[in-house]
Every structure is written in structure tokens, then in C-alpha cells.
Design a protein around this motif. Structure first.
Motif, PDB file in Angstrom:
ATOM      1  N   LEU A 187      23.560 -12.326 -41.801  1.00 10.26           N
ATOM      2  CA  LEU A 187      22.272 -12.654 -41.197  1.00 10.26           C
ATOM      3  C   LEU A 187      22.434 -13.276 -39.822  1.00 10.26           C
ATOM      4  O   LEU A 187      21.554 -13.149 -38.963  1.00 10.26           O
ATOM      5  CB  LEU A 187      21.495 -13.598 -42.120  1.00 10.26           C
ATOM      6  N   ARG A 188      23.570 -13.974 -39.616  1.00 10.13           N
ATOM      7  CA  ARG A 188      23.794 -14.563 -38.293  1.00 10.13           C
ATOM      8  C   ARG A 188      23.956 -13.487 -37.219  1.00 10.13           C
ATOM      9  O   ARG A 188      23.704 -13.722 -36.039  1.00 10.13           O
ATOM     10  CB  ARG A 188      25.039 -15.465 -38.326  1.00 10.13           C
ATOM     11  N   ALA A 189      24.425 -12.299 -37.627  1.00  8.33           N
ATOM     12  CA  ALA A 189      24.660 -11.212 -36.657  1.00  8.33           C
ATOM     13  C   ALA A 189      23.439 -10.321 -36.470  1.00  8.33           C
ATOM     14  O   ALA A 189      23.489  -9.364 -35.684  1.00  8.33           O
ATOM     15  CB  ALA A 189      25.849 -10.363 -37.131  1.00  8.33           C
ATOM     16  N   ILE A 190      22.351 -10.588 -37.162  1.00  8.19           N
ATOM     17  CA  ILE A 190      21.152  -9.756 -37.050  1.00  8.19           C
ATOM     18  C   ILE A 190      20.412 -10.112 -35.757  1.00  8.19           C
ATOM     19  O   ILE A 190      20.073 -11.287 -35.535  1.00  8.19           O
ATOM     20  CB  ILE A 190      20.223  -9.960 -38.261  1.00  8.19           C
ATOM     21  N   PRO A 191      20.134  -9.123 -34.887  1.00  5.62           N
ATOM     22  CA  PRO A 191      19.388  -9.420 -33.654  1.00  5.62           C
ATOM     23  C   PRO A 191      17.922  -9.722 -33.958  1.00  5.62           C
ATOM     24  O   PRO A 191      17.389  -9.323 -34.984  1.00  5.62           O
ATOM     25  CB  PRO A 191      19.537  -8.132 -32.842  1.00  5.62           C
ATOM     26  N   LYS A 192      17.291 -10.461 -33.045  1.00 10.14           N
ATOM     27  CA  LYS A 192      15.897 -10.814 -33.263  1.00 10.14           C
ATOM     28  C   LYS A 192      14.987  -9.592 -33.194  1.00 10.14           C
ATOM     29  O   LYS A 192      13.980  -9.504 -33.891  1.00 10.14           O
ATOM     30  CB  LYS A 192      15.459 -11.851 -32.229  1.00 10.14           C
ATOM     31  N   LEU A 206      10.546   2.701 -44.052  1.00 11.54           N
ATOM     32  CA  LEU A 206      11.218   2.142 -45.233  1.00 11.54           C
ATOM     33  C   LEU A 206      12.300   1.135 -44.866  1.00 11.54           C
ATOM     34  O   LEU A 206      12.737   0.346 -45.709  1.00 11.54           O
ATOM     35  CB  LEU A 206      11.849   3.266 -46.064  1.00 11.54           C
ATOM     36  N   MET A 207      12.736   1.174 -43.613  1.00 15.43           N
ATOM     37  CA  MET A 207      13.804   0.282 -43.187  1.00 15.43           C
ATOM     38  C   MET A 207      13.282  -1.158 -43.087  1.00 15.43           C
ATOM     39  O   MET A 207      12.115  -1.390 -42.773  1.00 15.43           O
ATOM     40  CB  MET A 207      14.371   0.729 -41.832  1.00 15.43           C
ATOM     41  N   VAL A 208      14.172  -2.116 -43.362  1.00 13.27           N
ATOM     42  CA  VAL A 208      13.830  -3.542 -43.323  1.00 13.27           C
ATOM     43  C   VAL A 208      14.644  -4.200 -42.221  1.00 13.27           C
ATOM     44  O   VAL A 208      15.859  -3.969 -42.098  1.00 13.27           O
ATOM     45  CB  VAL A 208      14.119  -4.222 -44.678  1.00 13.27           C
ATOM     46  N   HIS A 209      13.955  -5.040 -41.421  1.00  5.62           N
ATOM     47  CA  HIS A 209      14.656  -5.825 -40.400  1.00  5.62           C
ATOM     48  C   HIS A 209      14.824  -7.251 -40.925  1.00  5.62           C
ATOM     49  O   HIS A 209      13.862  -7.976 -41.159  1.00  5.62           O
ATOM     50  CB  HIS A 209      13.846  -5.826 -39.094  1.00  5.62           C
ATOM     51  N   ARG A 210      16.073  -7.664 -41.131  1.00  4.01           N
ATOM     52  CA  ARG A 210      16.350  -8.953 -41.772  1.00  4.01           C
ATOM     53  C   ARG A 210      16.326 -10.096 -40.753  1.00  4.01           C
ATOM     54  O   ARG A 210      17.309 -10.790 -40.547  1.00  4.01           O
ATOM     55  CB  ARG A 210      17.706  -8.905 -42.486  1.00  4.01           C
ATOM     56  N   GLU A 211      15.162 -10.285 -40.139  1.00  4.16           N
ATOM     57  CA  GLU A 211      15.032 -11.370 -39.171  1.00  4.16           C
ATOM     58  C   GLU A 211      14.637 -12.665 -39.890  1.00  4.16           C
ATOM     59  O   GLU A 211      14.496 -12.695 -41.112  1.00  4.16           O
ATOM     60  CB  GLU A 211      14.035 -10.992 -38.078  1.00  4.16           C
ATOM     61  N   ALA A 212      14.453 -13.732 -39.144  1.00  5.86           N
ATOM     62  CA  ALA A 212      14.311 -15.075 -39.721  1.00  5.86           C
ATOM     63  C   ALA A 212      13.116 -15.178 -40.655  1.00  5.86           C
ATOM     64  O   ALA A 212      13.215 -15.766 -41.750  1.00  5.86           O
ATOM     65  CB  ALA A 212      14.198 -16.103 -38.596  1.00  5.86           C
ATOM     66  N   ASP A 213      11.977 -14.643 -40.261  1.00  3.27           N
ATOM     67  CA  ASP A 213      10.788 -14.754 -41.112  1.00  3.27           C
ATOM     68  C   ASP A 213      10.988 -14.016 -42.428  1.00  3.27           C
ATOM     69  O   ASP A 213      10.566 -14.490 -43.491  1.00  3.27           O
ATOM     70  CB  ASP A 213       9.564 -14.196 -40.379  1.00  3.27           C
ATOM     71  N   TRP A 214      11.617 -12.845 -42.330  1.00  2.00           N
ATOM     72  CA  TRP A 214      11.873 -12.081 -43.565  1.00  2.00           C
ATOM     73  C   TRP A 214      12.814 -12.864 -44.483  1.00  2.00           C
ATOM     74  O   TRP A 214      12.620 -12.914 -45.700  1.00  2.00           O
ATOM     75  CB  TRP A 214      12.476 -10.712 -43.208  1.00  2.00           C
ATOM     76  N   VAL A 215      13.839 -13.462 -43.883  1.00  2.00           N
ATOM     77  CA  VAL A 215      14.810 -14.234 -44.673  1.00  2.00           C
ATOM     78  C   VAL A 215      14.115 -15.398 -45.365  1.00  2.00           C
ATOM     79  O   VAL A 215      14.337 -15.655 -46.559  1.00  2.00           O
ATOM     80  CB  VAL A 215      15.956 -14.734 -43.770  1.00  2.00           C
ATOM     81  N   LYS A 216      13.262 -16.110 -44.652  1.00  2.00           N
ATOM     82  CA  LYS A 216      12.574 -17.248 -45.239  1.00  2.00           C
ATOM     83  C   LYS A 216      11.652 -16.816 -46.371  1.00  2.00           C
ATOM     84  O   LYS A 216      11.643 -17.421 -47.460  1.00  2.00           O
ATOM     85  CB  LYS A 216      11.772 -17.971 -44.159  1.00  2.00           C
ATOM     86  N   SER A 217      10.863 -15.759 -46.097  1.00  2.00           N
ATOM     87  CA  SER A 217       9.930 -15.264 -47.120  1.00  2.00           C
ATOM     88  C   SER A 217      10.678 -14.751 -48.348  1.00  2.00           C
ATOM     89  O   SER A 217      10.312 -15.062 -49.492  1.00  2.00           O
ATOM     90  CB  SER A 217       9.069 -14.156 -46.521  1.00  2.00           C
ATOM     91  N   THR A 218      11.723 -13.998 -48.118  1.00  2.00           N
ATOM     92  CA  THR A 218      12.502 -13.447 -49.240  1.00  2.00           C
ATOM     93  C   THR A 218      13.195 -14.565 -50.013  1.00  2.00           C
ATOM     94  O   THR A 218      13.267 -14.541 -51.240  1.00  2.00           O
ATOM     95  CB  THR A 218      13.544 -12.443 -48.715  1.00  2.00           C
ATOM     96  N   LYS A 240      28.040 -17.918 -50.463  1.00  2.00           N
ATOM     97  CA  LYS A 240      27.689 -16.879 -49.495  1.00  2.00           C
ATOM     98  C   LYS A 240      26.328 -17.097 -48.846  1.00  2.00           C
ATOM     99  O   LYS A 240      26.105 -16.651 -47.718  1.00  2.00           O
ATOM    100  CB  LYS A 240      27.700 -15.503 -50.174  1.00  2.00           C
ATOM    101  N   CYS A 241      25.410 -17.748 -49.555  1.00  2.00           N
ATOM    102  CA  CYS A 241      24.023 -17.825 -49.078  1.00  2.00           C
ATOM    103  C   CYS A 241      23.531 -19.264 -48.976  1.00  2.00           C
ATOM    104  O   CYS A 241      22.379 -19.559 -49.328  1.00  2.00           O
ATOM    105  CB  CYS A 241      23.101 -17.027 -50.007  1.00  2.00           C
ATOM    106  N   SER A 242      24.375 -20.174 -48.545  1.00  3.17           N
ATOM    107  CA  SER A 242      23.983 -21.586 -48.520  1.00  3.17           C
ATOM    108  C   SER A 242      22.841 -21.850 -47.546  1.00  3.17           C
ATOM    109  O   SER A 242      22.067 -22.787 -47.729  1.00  3.17           O
ATOM    110  CB  SER A 242      25.194 -22.451 -48.155  1.00  3.17           C
ATOM    111  N   GLN A 243      22.716 -21.036 -46.481  1.00  2.00           N
ATOM    112  CA  GLN A 243      21.642 -21.220 -45.504  1.00  2.00           C
ATOM    113  C   GLN A 243      20.399 -20.431 -45.886  1.00  2.00           C
ATOM    114  O   GLN A 243      19.283 -20.953 -45.852  1.00  2.00           O
ATOM    115  CB  GLN A 243      22.125 -20.777 -44.105  1.00  2.00           C
ATOM    116  N   SER A 244      20.569 -19.202 -46.275  1.00  2.00           N
ATOM    117  CA  SER A 244      19.412 -18.348 -46.560  1.00  2.00           C
ATOM    118  C   SER A 244      18.718 -18.733 -47.855  1.00  2.00           C
ATOM    119  O   SER A 244      17.511 -18.527 -48.008  1.00  2.00           O
ATOM    120  CB  SER A 244      19.835 -16.879 -46.605  1.00  2.00           C
TER     121      SER A 244
END
Length: 1059
Positions: free
Chosen positions: A253-258, A272-284, A321-325
């Protein structure tokens, strides 16, 4: 089967007709015919002909119109066989085969999974799995491109549907395994190389589209019915955490561009593609937290250990692996992990401890401010609710709650002080510990169990050294019965001492110790464990940052607690209602040094009316006993905590422990003895004897000083008694002066404290008896007209025997019994010194006769033992006295009691009367021999013992009676022979000449009787040369007569009246 067609040419020739036939007619028989031929083709030849052989099979699947399930199944199985033997090297072929196999399970008309047989489902799932494994090299990675998203999603949804809804366990497991293959979670060796960062990101972007469906479906499967089987739940857990851990990995997730780069795919696929940006990470992450909580709640209580083990794997994978997300899931995940740390399964325990160590090494908690705050908040919350939970939960609930608390402590480590520094939380924590550790003190056995035998004071290495006292004696608590709860409580207290501020904790619990008698036992238990934890005696250190308590600080704390434990008001508590013990406590109370704790507990037992003042209740005495035992246990733990540094505290600790080792209450005596052993081991002494001998100088000095103020120190004699029981002869020179103090004090307090003084005198004489003989005095060094000085031990034994003479008439039976034991030892010690022994024996005789002839049967038994010892030491001196004063009454008692024992049943052997008969019969023989009695007195003994040769008497009495006659044979064999033949004569005696009159004995009736067996046994033992020379029957005839013993025992005539 061995391959026949090794070359492509040969294989083509064999396969071409079959493939043509299958293309023309799609039947099950033709498919099976093809598969049979394929089995005879080598893998290399089949690889060359792969697409040619696949064509008729794929053609069959693509043919429009309905097809029989059996045909589709056989085609898929044949296709799977080909794929298992070859590699797919073209991306297009891989994608087409994937779509064709997936379509076999789909119904276009209903747009739902087709309702086909379980066999077909298994075949298709196996085909998909084999296809993915057959992809050659990097061809598999080209398969996972954005354009494949619809087809891959179709297959994933099909497999998820089968895993959730299918009833067949076999199909569910196969679907889950295939799903793992599709999601790159397969652990088999055939899977391709590990992925680099870019490949991981591409796959993560692709799989993110499936995350909602996979996570929700797997959650429903995991939280489903337990009856579905543990293997399905384990596989579902594995898919869940591996999928979540891969897609939500912090590193990716750190390497995902905004801003998402525009994918080179058609618009329908791009949506169908998903962009794993910050808002998506928080919501998920928020949605996944809900699912994770559901999973933890269900799986933590799953009955199968492998499921709980997989939960521990889930926690490790997601937190690493997911301590931040997944930061919001950290609390539930950590709670699940620490809750499993004390699981009943050793496999789960081991895995959880491994994960905890891993977290500590990687500083997952300590290095993550968010995690540390979450844990601290969880510990705050749990500490707040702990008193309520401990009061309301059952044993299993308490175990789970304490396991959770213990896990939080392990994870927080030194940061636990943030919680302890809060006065409110420390108060709640201590309240919960004090409450749950309350002992059940209603058991009357604690007070009943007394130390009657003096040997109980000796430490047995089999019990004391190898078994700690707390393992010998189990504690019973008011609010739980499960021993595991107590072990957890100990671990919690030890961890608090290990990581917490020891001064703060000790001060707090010492305040509770002083606050109320009700809290005292629990506070002492906690204090003991805090010190043990601070010393690191048990457990392992998971954190390197811990500030270790220095030896000096620990010794200061131990010193203060030790002083409190051994103070007058906490050490000398009422533990029994015996007159002398109560007198001791009364003395202490009157001196203003004793705090009575009776009435401190709610349970009430009727008081004893034997005393004018209200007596302590059973509950209060039990409570006092347990308090002393817990404090003794604490001293042992303090010694182990300090090691050899505890030697500096021996002068203040050893004397009180020795006092309690001599206590009459068995539980206290056992606890003190175990503590002595622990002190000796901790301080580096070889044995308990070594410990006492090395510290005997100040111990003896303390005894000597305290004897001068016996009212203030009534337990002084117990210290000397324990020292003597556990030491050797090297201690005697040191205690010689103290013995004189003891005897002088006994002269003053004989009417009040005789029992304790006699006990210590018994220990003293036992030590004197074990001592080797004193060295001989050189005749050249002594003047002939002056007697050499008596050895110390002889002088002591003489002085002690003097006191015994006066105490033999004490009104207390227990004291008389103890005095008789001491007297017996005095005689043994004085045996070599007749000049001292005989005058004392003369003065002892009147009181001893009174004990033998007019006392309780127990006293008679002990007195007879003394008489036997005297008989061995003062034979001639005792003969006339014994015959005149004792023998008539002993003989009369045997004759009177004989009819009773003859009629008695088997229970009679447990009575005191039987034991008295047995002791007298066993002792009379040796006495007769040692005292060399005259004929008349021997006849009295024989007449009294003859009746016990009857078969009607108990067997042990018969054996004892035979032993009497065996001794009589040595003194007067002729009379004994005559007397036995009067009872039963095996054969008549024929005179060797007619001028001699025939001898007619009363026992020569020829009829066996109740004496036959024992008489024959004794006659065999009689020395042969002493018999008349015409007794030719004595050899063979006696052997014949022995055959009639049983008949004589059964129905013989009693000839005793003929004598």
C-alpha cells in the motif's frame, strides 16, 4: 503401465484413429478409449501432441446443445489427465481452457451455478487446479492480467458458492483448495517462483476486486455450524488471512500512487479494477474489522484445537503484514492472541508463545505507538472490570479473563507501569486479586491434623526436598475450584513483580496486609509472588528494555516484608484449642504482644466451653494456620529469590522458621520444614543438618536468652527440639549449657509446660543415643583414688532421668507417655555406666510399677517397653523386684484376657487389649532369659502362656506364645519338654526294661487337640540331647505326628483342665 509409444510419430499413429472417432461421435466410450490409449504414451511424446489430443475433447465441450453429465465428466477427467502429464506453454490456450472448464459448472439459462452431480463438480474443480499447476514458467503471470478479470471473477464466485452452499464436505474442501491455487496461496512445490514487488502489486490490484466477496463468504463459512468439520474452517481461515494479508499489506500500500494510472483495457473491465488509495484502505479496514471480530468471537471457542491454532496464525500474519492498514483490528487480534496463550492444547500454547516472542523481538507492540496505546487501553478497561468479572464468572470465565490479562502483561512488558501508576486502576486490580484469592477456611481437617510423632520434625528428603510444600498441600478457594485459575493468578502476580515498579506494588499490598485480617492471607500470597517475579525465578523475558531490580533493592524489600511476617502479631496466632497451646497464647496476649484474630471471618462454629473466655472458632484457627503457612512459603521464596545473599537475613529468619517447624499443627510443621529445606538450598548448604550446624551458635544463644523470659517466648523449646531432630552429635557440646537451662526451667514450670519440655528432652536423648561411644580415659592421666569425670552425654542423661522420675506420675496421660519414651532412651544411654543407672533405676521402680499395673493401657504398653530395656541393662538388680511386683499381675492379666481373645473375631487385632497382650507375650520371653528367673517364677510364666498355644487364639498371639516357650527352653529345657508333653504327647513311652514302671503323661491320649500344632512345632525346636534316651520317637515319629496337626487344630479335645 509402461509406456509403449515413446516417440511422437508412434504416439500419433496410435492416437489419430481414436481422436478422429471421438470427433465424429462424442460418447463416453470413445472418451474412455482415448484415455486408455493416452496411458500408454510417454509424457514427452504427449507434450508434442498436446493440442492435437486436446482438440476432440475441447470440441466435445464446445458442441452446442445439451450433453449428458457422464460425458462431460469423462471429458474433464481425460483433459485433467493430459494436463497432469504436460505443460501449458501458451497464454491463449491457458485462458481458453480456464474458461471452458469454468463453464462446465455454469447454467447460462438460469445464470447460476449448474445443478450437476457432485462427481462432475469434483472433476471440474480438480481440472481447474491441475490446469493452473500445468502453466509453464512465467506463463502463469501473464494469465493474471486485467483483461482476465471477468473470467477469473467468474471462477472465484463459482468456487465461493460451492464452498459455502455445497453439502458435500469433499466438494467444499476441493473448492477451497482450488481457490487457494487461483489466489497464489498454494503451498505445493509445483507453484512458480516467489514474486517481486511489482508482480505482487499487480496481483494485489487484481485480487482487490475479489476481496469483498472472498472475505464475507469465508467469514460466513468460518462462523457456520461446527458440524461442518474443522478442516473446512481451517482452510477458510487460511484463505481469509492470506488474501487479506496480501491485498492489505502495508508494504504494497505504501507503493500505491495517489492517482490511478489508466489501465489499457476496455471500459467494462476498467470499472472492475480497484484503486487501493488511502480512502479505500480506511473504508475496507473498517469493514474487515467487523468481519475479524466475528471470526475471533466464533473461533476462540471452537472445540477443535487445529482451528484455534489457525487463529493464532491469522493474528500473526495480519499484525505483522497489516499493522497500519488494519490498525483498528489490532485490539481484537491481540485480545485473541493473548486469550489463546493459555489454551488447553499444548500445540496452541506453543504457537501463541512463539508469536508473542516474535512480536517482542520485532517490537510489533513496543515499536508501534498505536498498538501500545490500544493495549494499554485494553488493560485499563480489563482492570476496571476485573473485580466484577471475578465475582460473577464461573471457573472457565475466570480462566479466560485471567489468561487475557496475563497476555496483555506479557505484550506490554515494562509499559505496564503506565497502568500501575494510576491509583484507581491499581486499586481495582488489587481488589480483584484480593477478592479472588480468598481461601476457604471452613475445613475442620486443617485444625484436626496434628503432629503426634516426634519423627515428623525431621525433614525427609523424599517429601521436602523434591516436592514443594504448596504441591503437598492443596489450597481450597472460596470463589473457584479449578487449579489452573490459581496458577494463572500466580503468573499474573509474578509478571507484575517482573515488569512493574516493585516498591510501589509492595507498598500497596503491604497496606492491604495491614488494613484488615480478612485481606492478610491474600496480600501475603501476592507479595510472595511479586518478589519471586522480580527475581525472575519463573517465566521468560520477552522484552529487552526491562529495568532489572538490583540485589540490594530486592534484599531491602525482602527484609521489610520478612520483619512484618515474623512480627509478634502476625507470627504467633491461635492455631489450636489445646490447654498448653492456649496458655502460650494467653501469656503472649497478657504481655501485650499478641493480636487475636478470632471472629474475623463470617463462618461460625460453636465455641468450646472448656475455657472461661470465648474460644476461637474453627474458621479463625484455620485462617491463622493458612496465614502462617503462606508466610512460611513466602520466606522460602524470598530465600530462592536472593540466593546466597539470603545468608545476611538468616539471623532474623531461621529462628522463627525453626519455631514453626516444631509446631503441633501438621500443616504448619510441614510448611516450615519445606521452608528450611528451601533456605538451605538457596544459601548453598549441603543439607538441613549443615544449615543448622553452621548457624547453631546464634540459635543456641537465642534459645538461652529466651529461656530466661519463657512467658514472652513460650515456643523456645520447639527450636531446640527441631535442631536436635535435624542435626548430629557435633551439636551436643554447644547445647550442653542450654540443656541445664532447660532442666532448670522445667523445674520451675513443670506444672504448666511439661509437655513441650519433655518433647525437647526426647529429642535430646535420641541424639545422645545416636552418638558414638565416648573416648576412653587414659589411666595414666587419672589418679586411682579419684573417679574420672563423667562424659557430658552421661551427665545429661542422668539429669534428665532424675526429672523423669518425678514426671512419671503426672496426671496428663500424654505427658506420662512422653516421659516413658524419654526414660527408655535414658536407660539405653546409661547402659555402660551402671553406677549411675542402678540408683536411678531403684528410684524409678515404684512409679514404673504403678504405670505397669494401674494405668491406661497405652501407658502400660510404653511402661512394659521400658521394663524390657531395664531387663537388658539391670538383670540381677531387677529380678526380685520384677517377680514380686510385676509378674503376678502380668500373668493374671494374660490368664484373664485369654478367653476373650479366643472368642474374638478378626477385628480384635485392632484393639488396644490385643496390642497389650501381644506386647506382654513378646516381652516375657526375653525378660525371663535376661533376668534368669527361678523355677517357680518360670512356672508362673509358663502357666499364663500355655493357653495361648491354643489354635483358637489369634495367630499373632500364638506366635508370641511360642516365642515365650522358645526362651524358656534356653533357661530350663527339661521342664519345658515335660510341660509340653503334658499338653500333647505324640507317642506313648515304652520302658526299655520290664523292671521299669511305664511313664504315663497326661498328653499321651493319642488324640490331637487344639494345642497339637504349636506343641509339635516347639518340640521340633527343643535341643535333642536333652531328651530321655528312650524317646526314639523324637525324630521320625514327630514327623509323622506333624501330619495330624491340622486335624488337632480342627477338632481336638482341650486337655488343659487335666494339668
Amino acid at each position: 503401465m509402461m509406456a509403449v509409444f515413446d516417440t511422437p510419430e508412434e504416439a500419433f499413429g496410435a492416437l489419430r484413429p481414436v481422436c478422429v472417432q471421438l470427433t465424429k461421435a462424442q460418447t463416453v466410450e470413445n472418451v474412455e478409449h482415448l484415455q486408455t490409449r493416452l496411458q500408454r504414451v510417454s509424457d514427452s511424446a504427449l507434450q508434442e501432441l498436446q493440442q492435437y489430443v486436446l482438440f476432440p475433447l475441447r470440441f466435445t465441450l464446445k458442441t452446442p446443445g445439451p450433453k449428458r453429465e457422464r460425458l462431460i465428466q469423462s471429458v474433464v477427467e481425460c483433459l485433467t489427465f493430459i494436463l497432469s502429464s504436460t505443460c501449458v506453454r501458451e497464454q491463449e490456450l491457458l485462458q481458453e481452457l480456464f474458461s471452458e472448464l469454468s463453464a462446465c459448472l455454469y447454467s447460462p439459462s438460469s445464470q447460476k451455478p449448474a445443478a450437476v452431480s457432485e462427481e462432475l463438480k469434483l472433476a471440474v474443480i480438480q481440472g481447474l487446479s491441475t490446469l493452473m499447476h500445468s502453466a509453464y514458467g512465467d506463463i502463469i503471470l501473464t494469465f493474471y492480467e486485467p483483461s482476465i478479470l471477468p473470467r477469473l471473477g467468474f471462477a472465484v464466485s463459482l468456487l465461493l458458492g460451492l464452498a459455502e452452499q455445497e453439502k458435500s464436505k469433499q466438494v467444499k474442501i476441493a473448492a477451497l483448495n482450488c481457490l487457494q491455487v487461483l489466489l497464489f496461496q498454494c503451498e505445493c512445490q509445483d507453484h512458480p517462483r516467489s514474486l517481486d514487488e511489482l508482480e505482487q502489486k499487480q496481483l494485489g490490484d487484481l485480487f482487490a476486486s475479489f476481496l469483498p466477496g472472498i472475505s464475507t463468504t469465508m467469514t460466513r463459512v468460518i462462523t457456520g455450524d461446527f458440524k461442518q468439520g474443522h478442516s473446512i474452517v481451517v482452510s477458510s481461515l487460511k484463505i481469509f488471512y492470506k488474501t487479506v494479508g496480501f491485498i492489505m499489506a502495508d508494504e504494497q500500500l505504501r507503493a500505491i500512487p495517489k492517482v490511478q494510472a489508466k489501465p489499457a483495457v476496455e471500459h467494462r473491465v476498467a470499472e472492475l479494477m480497484v484503486h487501493r488509495e488511502a480512502d479505500w484502505v480506511k473504508s475496507t479496514g473498517e469493514k474487515l474489522t467487523i468481519l475479524i471480530k466475528k471470526i475471533i468471537e466464533c473461533v476462540s471457542a471452537h472445540p477443535h484445537w487445529k482451528v484455534r491454532l489457525e487463529l493464532a496464525e491469522l493474528v500473526e500474519a495480519l499484525l505483522l503484514k497489516c499493522s497500519q492498514s488494519l490498525v483498528e483490528s489490532a485490539g481484537p487480534l491481540l485480545k485473541a492472541l493473548v486469550g489463546l496463550a493459555n489454551d488447553e492444547s499444548p500445540e496452541v500454547q506453543a504457537q501463541c508463545n512463539k508469536v508473542l516472542r516474535c512480536f517482542a523481538e520485532r517490537k510489533v507492540v513496543m515499536g508501534n505507538r498505536a498498538f501500545a496505546d490500544i493495549l494499554s487501553e485494553s488493560l485499563h478497561s480489563l482492570a476496571t472490570s476485573l473485580p466484577r468479572l471475578m465475582n460473577s464468572q464461573d471457573d472457565q470465565g475466570k480462566f479466560s479473563t485471567l489468561s487475557l490479562f496475563l497476555g496483555y502483561l506479557k505484550l506490554l512488558g515494562p509499559k505496564v507501569n503506565f497502568v500501575l501508576n494510576s491509583g484507581a486502576h491499581l486499586q481495582r486490580l488489587s481488589k480483584a486479586l484480593i477478592q479472588v484469592l480468598e481461601l476457604d477456611v471452613t475445613d475442620i481437617k486443617i485444625v484436626e491434623e496434628r503432629r503426634w510423632h516426634p519423627d515428623d520434625l525431621s525433614a525427609s528428603p523424599k517429601t521436602s526436598a523434591t516436592q514443594p510444600w504448596n504441591q503437598i498441600q492443596r489450597r481450597y478457594f472460596r470463589f473457584f475450584t479449578d487449579e489452573r485459575v490459581f496458577l494463572l493468578l500466580r503468573q499474573v502476580c509474578q509478571l507484575l513483580g517482573y515488569y512493574g515498579n516493585l516498591y510501589l506494588l509492595v507498598d500497596h499490598f503491604m497496606e492491604l496486609y495491614h488494613e484488615s485480617v480478612v485481606y492478610r492471607k491474600q496480600a501475603a500470597m501476592v507479595l510472595n509472588e511479586l518478589v519471586a517475579g522480580a527475581a525472575g525465578l519463573e517465566g521468560e523475558d520477552l522484552h529487552e528494555e526491562r529495568v532489572e531490580t538490583s540485589k540490594e533493592e530486592l534484599r531491602e524489600i525482602v527484609t521489610s516484608v520478612l520483619e512484618e511476617y515474623t512480627s509478634q502479631e502476625n507470627w504467633y496466632l491461635v492455631t489450636c484449642i489445646e490447654a498448653e497451646e492456649m496458655e502460650e497464647e494467653r501469656m503472649l496476649k497478657e504481655s501485650g504482644l499478641q493480636a487475636i484474630t478470632s471472629g474475623a471471618h463470617a463462618c461460625q462454629v460453636p465455641s468450646f466451653p472448656a475455657f472461661s473466655k470465648p474460644s476461637p472458632t474453627i474458621c479463625s484457627m484455620n485462617s491463622n494456620i493458612w496465614q502462617i503457612c503462606i508466610q512460611l512459603e513466602g520466606i522460602g521464596q524470598f530465600a530462592r529469590a536472593l540466593g546466597k545473599d539470603f545468608r545476611l537475613l538468616l539471623m532474623s529468619a531461621l529462628y522463627p522458621v525453626l519455631e514453626k517447624a516444631g509446631d503441633q499443627t501438621l500443616l504448619i510443621s510441614q510448611a516450615a520444614t519445606s521452608t528450611m529445606v528451601e533456605i538451605g538450598q538457596a544459601c548453598g548448604y549441603d543439607s538441613l543438618r549443615h544449615l543448622i550446624n553452621q548457624n547453631s551458635d546464634y540459635l543456641v544463644n537465642g534459645i538461652s536468652l529466651n529461656l530466661r523470659h519463657l512467658a514472652l517466648h513460650p515456643h523456645t523449646t520447639k527450636v531446640l527440639e527441631v535442631m536436635l531432630r535435624n542435626s548430629d552429635a557435633s551439636l551436643l557440646p554447644l547445647v550442653a549449657d542450654v540443656v541445664q537451662d532447660i532442666l532448670s526451667t522445667l523445674d520451675q514450670f513443670y506444672d504448666k509446660r511439661a509437655a513441650s519440655f519433655v518433647s525437647v528432652l526426647h529429642a535430646l536423648l535420641a541424639a545422645l543415643e545416636d552418638q558414638s561411644a565416648p573416648p576412653k580415659v587414659d589411666e595414666n592421666d587419672s589418679r586411682p583414688d579419684v573417679e574420672p569425670p563423667l562424659p557430658v552425654q552421661i551427665q545429661i542423661a542422668t539429669d534428665v532421668m532424675e526429672r523423669c522420675i518425678h514426671l512419671l506420675s503426672d496426671k496428663n496421660l500424654k505427658i506420662r507417655l512422653k516421659v516413658l519414651d524419654v526414660l527408655d532412651l535414658c536407660v539405653l544411654v546409661l547402659q555402660p555406666h551402671k553406677n549411675q543407672l542402678l540408683p536411678l533405676a531403684h528410684r524409678t521402680w515404684p512409679s514404673l510399677v504403678h504405670r505397669l499395673t494401674n494405668d491406661d493401657p497405652l501407658a502400660v504398653l510404653r511402661a512394659f517397653k521400658v521394663l524390657r530395656t531395664l531387663g537388658g541393662s539391670c538383670g540381677d538388680f531387677l529380678r526380685s523386684r520384677f517377680c514380686k511386683d510385676v509378674l503376678p499381675k502380668l500373668a493374671g492379666s494374660l490368664v484373664t484376657q485369654a478367653p476373650v481373645s479366643a472368642r474374638a473375631g478378626p477385628v480384635y487385632s485392632h484393639t488396644l487389649a490385643f496390642k497389650l497382650q501381644l506386647a506382654v507375650l513378646q516381652g516375657l520371653g526375653p525378660l525371663c532369659e535376661r533376668l534368669d528367673l527361678g523355677e517357680g517364677d518360670l512356672n508362673k510364666v509358663a502357666d499364663a502362656c500355655l493357653i495361648y498355644l491354643s489354635a483358637k487364639q489369634p495367630m499373632k498371639l500364638q506366635e508370641a506364645a511360642r516365642s515365650v516357650f522358645l526362651h524358656l527352653m534356653k533357661v530350663d529345657p527339661d521342664s519345658t519338654w515335660f510341660l509340653l508333653n503334658e499338653l500333647y504327647c505324640p507317642v506313648p513311652f515304652t520302658p526299655p526294661h520290664c523292671s521299669l514302671h511305664p511313664v504315663q503323661l497326661w498328653g499321651a491320649t493319642g488324640q490331637p487337640n487344639v494345642y497339637t500344632a504349636n506343641v509339635l512345632h516347639l518340640l521340633q525346636e527343643l535341643p535333642g540331647p536333652l531328651l530321655p534316651r528312650y524317646c526314639g520317637w523324637a525324630g521320625p515319629a514327630l514327623a509323622e505326628g506333624s501330619g495330624s496337626c491340622r486335624e488337632g487344630c480342627k477338632g481336638g479335645v482341650d486337655n488343659r483342665s487335666m494339668l
